[in-house]
Design a protein around this motif. Structure first.
Motif, PDB file in Angstrom:
ATOM      1  N   TYR A 189      -6.348   5.719   6.470  1.00 35.64           N
ATOM      2  CA  TYR A 189      -5.461   4.547   6.523  1.00 35.64           C
ATOM      3  C   TYR A 189      -4.969   4.108   5.143  1.00 35.64           C
ATOM      4  CZ  TYR A 189      -6.611   3.784  11.508  1.00 35.64           C
ATOM      5  OH  TYR A 189      -6.769   3.909  12.862  1.00 35.64           O
ATOM      6  N   PRO A 190      -5.807   4.151   4.091  1.00 33.20           N
ATOM      7  CA  PRO A 190      -5.293   3.746   2.767  1.00 33.20           C
ATOM      8  C   PRO A 190      -4.116   4.598   2.290  1.00 33.20           C
ATOM      9  CG  PRO A 190      -7.677   3.768   2.749  1.00 33.20           C
ATOM     10  CD  PRO A 190      -7.244   4.386   4.061  1.00 33.20           C
ATOM     11  N   GLN A 191      -3.998   5.813   2.799  1.00 28.95           N
ATOM     12  CA  GLN A 191      -2.882   6.675   2.415  1.00 28.95           C
ATOM     13  C   GLN A 191      -1.567   6.224   3.050  1.00 28.95           C
ATOM     14  OE1 GLN A 191      -3.712  10.968   2.199  1.00 28.95           O
ATOM     15  NE2 GLN A 191      -5.809  10.451   2.777  1.00 28.95           N
ATOM     16  N   LEU A 192      -1.623   5.240   3.931  1.00 26.22           N
ATOM     17  CA  LEU A 192      -0.426   4.722   4.589  1.00 26.22           C
ATOM     18  C   LEU A 192      -0.037   3.358   4.021  1.00 26.22           C
ATOM     19  CD1 LEU A 192      -1.391   5.605   8.270  1.00 26.22           C
ATOM     20  CD2 LEU A 192      -0.011   6.958   6.695  1.00 26.22           C
ATOM     21  N   ALA A 193      -0.491   3.046   2.829  1.00 29.79           N
ATOM     22  CA  ALA A 193      -0.284   1.711   2.263  1.00 29.79           C
ATOM     23  C   ALA A 193       1.174   1.424   1.902  1.00 29.79           C
ATOM     24  CB  ALA A 193      -1.175   1.517   1.041  1.00 29.79           C
ATOM     25  N   THR A 194       1.849   2.380   1.276  1.00 34.48           N
ATOM     26  CA  THR A 194       3.230   2.169   0.854  1.00 34.48           C
ATOM     27  C   THR A 194       4.154   3.060   1.679  1.00 34.48           C
ATOM     28  OG1 THR A 194       3.329   3.933  -0.811  1.00 34.48           O
ATOM     29  CG2 THR A 194       2.393   1.810  -1.520  1.00 34.48           C
ATOM     30  N   LEU A 195       5.433   2.768   1.604  1.00 31.88           N
ATOM     31  CA  LEU A 195       6.392   3.600   2.339  1.00 31.88           C
ATOM     32  C   LEU A 195       6.352   5.038   1.820  1.00 31.88           C
ATOM     33  CD1 LEU A 195       8.519   3.700   4.555  1.00 31.88           C
ATOM     34  CD2 LEU A 195      10.219   3.008   2.866  1.00 31.88           C
ATOM     35  N   ASN A 196       6.314   5.202   0.505  1.00 30.67           N
ATOM     36  CA  ASN A 196       6.274   6.557  -0.059  1.00 30.67           C
ATOM     37  C   ASN A 196       4.975   7.280   0.278  1.00 30.67           C
ATOM     38  OD1 ASN A 196       8.842   6.600  -1.129  1.00 30.67           O
ATOM     39  ND2 ASN A 196       8.200   5.912  -3.150  1.00 30.67           N
ATOM     40  N   SER A 197       3.854   6.559   0.260  1.00 34.73           N
ATOM     41  CA  SER A 197       2.595   7.228   0.596  1.00 34.73           C
ATOM     42  C   SER A 197       2.557   7.605   2.081  1.00 34.73           C
ATOM     43  CB  SER A 197       1.384   6.383   0.200  1.00 34.73           C
ATOM     44  OG  SER A 197       1.281   5.207   0.973  1.00 34.73           O
ATOM     45  N   CYS A 198       3.189   6.794   2.926  1.00 33.11           N
ATOM     46  CA  CYS A 198       3.310   7.151   4.352  1.00 33.11           C
ATOM     47  C   CYS A 198       4.076   8.460   4.501  1.00 33.11           C
ATOM     48  CB  CYS A 198       4.061   6.071   5.130  1.00 33.11           C
ATOM     49  SG  CYS A 198       3.131   4.598   5.517  1.00 33.11           S
ATOM     50  N   VAL A 199       5.192   8.548   3.810  1.00 35.30           N
ATOM     51  CA  VAL A 199       6.011   9.766   3.889  1.00 35.30           C
ATOM     52  C   VAL A 199       5.225  10.968   3.397  1.00 35.30           C
ATOM     53  CG1 VAL A 199       8.066  10.918   2.971  1.00 35.30           C
ATOM     54  CG2 VAL A 199       8.206   8.530   3.741  1.00 35.30           C
ATOM     55  N   ASN A 200       4.546  10.823   2.268  1.00 35.66           N
ATOM     56  CA  ASN A 200       3.768  11.936   1.707  1.00 35.66           C
ATOM     57  C   ASN A 200       2.655  12.371   2.649  1.00 35.66           C
ATOM     58  OD1 ASN A 200       5.345  11.979  -0.600  1.00 35.66           O
ATOM     59  ND2 ASN A 200       3.982  10.625  -1.716  1.00 35.66           N
ATOM     60  N   TYR A 201       2.007  11.406   3.304  1.00 35.07           N
ATOM     61  CA  TYR A 201       0.922  11.716   4.216  1.00 35.07           C
ATOM     62  C   TYR A 201       1.451  12.356   5.507  1.00 35.07           C
ATOM     63  CZ  TYR A 201      -3.084  11.164   7.321  1.00 35.07           C
ATOM     64  OH  TYR A 201      -4.106  11.412   8.209  1.00 35.07           O
ATOM     65  N   LEU A 202       2.534  11.787   6.040  1.00 33.79           N
ATOM     66  CA  LEU A 202       3.030  12.234   7.344  1.00 33.79           C
ATOM     67  C   LEU A 202       3.896  13.492   7.287  1.00 33.79           C
ATOM     68  CD1 LEU A 202       3.977   8.741   8.780  1.00 33.79           C
ATOM     69  CD2 LEU A 202       2.033  10.168   9.460  1.00 33.79           C
ATOM     70  N   GLU A 203       4.476  13.781   6.139  1.00 35.69           N
ATOM     71  CA  GLU A 203       5.397  14.920   6.036  1.00 35.69           C
ATOM     72  C   GLU A 203       4.801  16.224   6.538  1.00 35.69           C
ATOM     73  OE1 GLU A 203       7.462  18.299   4.555  1.00 35.69           O
ATOM     74  OE2 GLU A 203       5.632  17.614   3.584  1.00 35.69           O
ATOM     75  N   PRO A 204       3.611  16.628   6.086  1.00 33.56           N
ATOM     76  CA  PRO A 204       3.060  17.889   6.623  1.00 33.56           C
ATOM     77  C   PRO A 204       2.709  17.812   8.109  1.00 33.56           C
ATOM     78  CG  PRO A 204       1.522  16.888   5.067  1.00 33.56           C
ATOM     79  CD  PRO A 204       2.767  16.061   5.036  1.00 33.56           C
ATOM     80  N   LEU A 205       2.379  16.616   8.591  1.00 33.10           N
ATOM     81  CA  LEU A 205       2.026  16.453  10.002  1.00 33.10           C
ATOM     82  C   LEU A 205       3.250  16.479  10.918  1.00 33.10           C
ATOM     83  CD1 LEU A 205      -0.575  13.564   9.590  1.00 33.10           C
ATOM     84  CD2 LEU A 205      -1.035  16.015   9.788  1.00 33.10           C
ATOM     85  N   LEU A 206       4.394  16.097  10.369  1.00 34.20           N
ATOM     86  CA  LEU A 206       5.616  16.006  11.174  1.00 34.20           C
ATOM     87  C   LEU A 206       6.658  17.065  10.800  1.00 34.20           C
ATOM     88  CD1 LEU A 206       6.062  12.128  11.127  1.00 34.20           C
ATOM     89  CD2 LEU A 206       5.352  13.530  13.078  1.00 34.20           C
ATOM     90  N   LYS A 207       6.271  18.042   9.999  1.00 35.78           N
ATOM     91  CA  LYS A 207       7.270  19.006   9.514  1.00 35.78           C
ATOM     92  C   LYS A 207       7.948  19.780  10.640  1.00 35.78           C
ATOM     93  CE  LYS A 207       3.868  22.553   8.503  1.00 35.78           C
ATOM     94  NZ  LYS A 207       3.119  23.191   7.444  1.00 35.78           N
ATOM     95  N   ASN A 208       7.273  19.956  11.743  1.00 41.87           N
ATOM     96  CA  ASN A 208       7.879  20.693  12.862  1.00 41.87           C
ATOM     97  C   ASN A 208       8.349  19.778  13.997  1.00 41.87           C
ATOM     98  OD1 ASN A 208       7.403  23.214  11.636  1.00 41.87           O
ATOM     99  ND2 ASN A 208       5.274  23.159  12.323  1.00 41.87           N
ATOM    100  N   ALA A 209       8.348  18.490  13.733  1.00 41.71           N
ATOM    101  CA  ALA A 209       8.737  17.530  14.791  1.00 41.71           C
ATOM    102  C   ALA A 209      10.242  17.421  14.902  1.00 41.71           C
ATOM    103  CB  ALA A 209       8.134  16.168  14.495  1.00 41.71           C
TER     104      ALA A 209
END
Length: 83
Positions: A63-83
């Motif tokens: 959850y701390p990796q979702l603190a800022t908009l940029n950190s959300c993008v960095n965290y979610l990018e590999p998880l959503l790359k094929n979405a």
């Protein structure tokens, strides 16, 4: 998903949770909770919405990796790359 699409997704989810959220002066490197007056329940709603929309399981320790908009993008990018 591209980084811009992920940003739009996060902002869309926040807007669904708080329709009075003001994104005009949003700093992507500052904590979202501080800038948008989000409480812990709002934050959990964001996580639940990501789960519902994209079947993402985000461990509580991340959850701390979702603190800022940029950190959300960095965290979610590999998880959503094929979405």
């Amino acid at each position: 998903m591209t980084n811009d699409e992920i940003k739009d997704l996060i902002l869309e989810i926040i807007e669904d949770i708080d329709d009075e959220a003001d994104f005009d002066n949003l700093n992507p490197d500052e904590p979202l909770r501080d800038q948008l007056d989000l409480d812990s329940m709002d934050f959990l709603d964001i996580v639940m919405e990501l789960r519902k929309r994209h079947q993402l399981q985000i461990p509580e320790e991340d959850y701390p990796q979702l603190a800022t908009l940029n950190s959300c993008v960095n965290y979610l990018e590999p998880l959503l790359k094929n979405a």
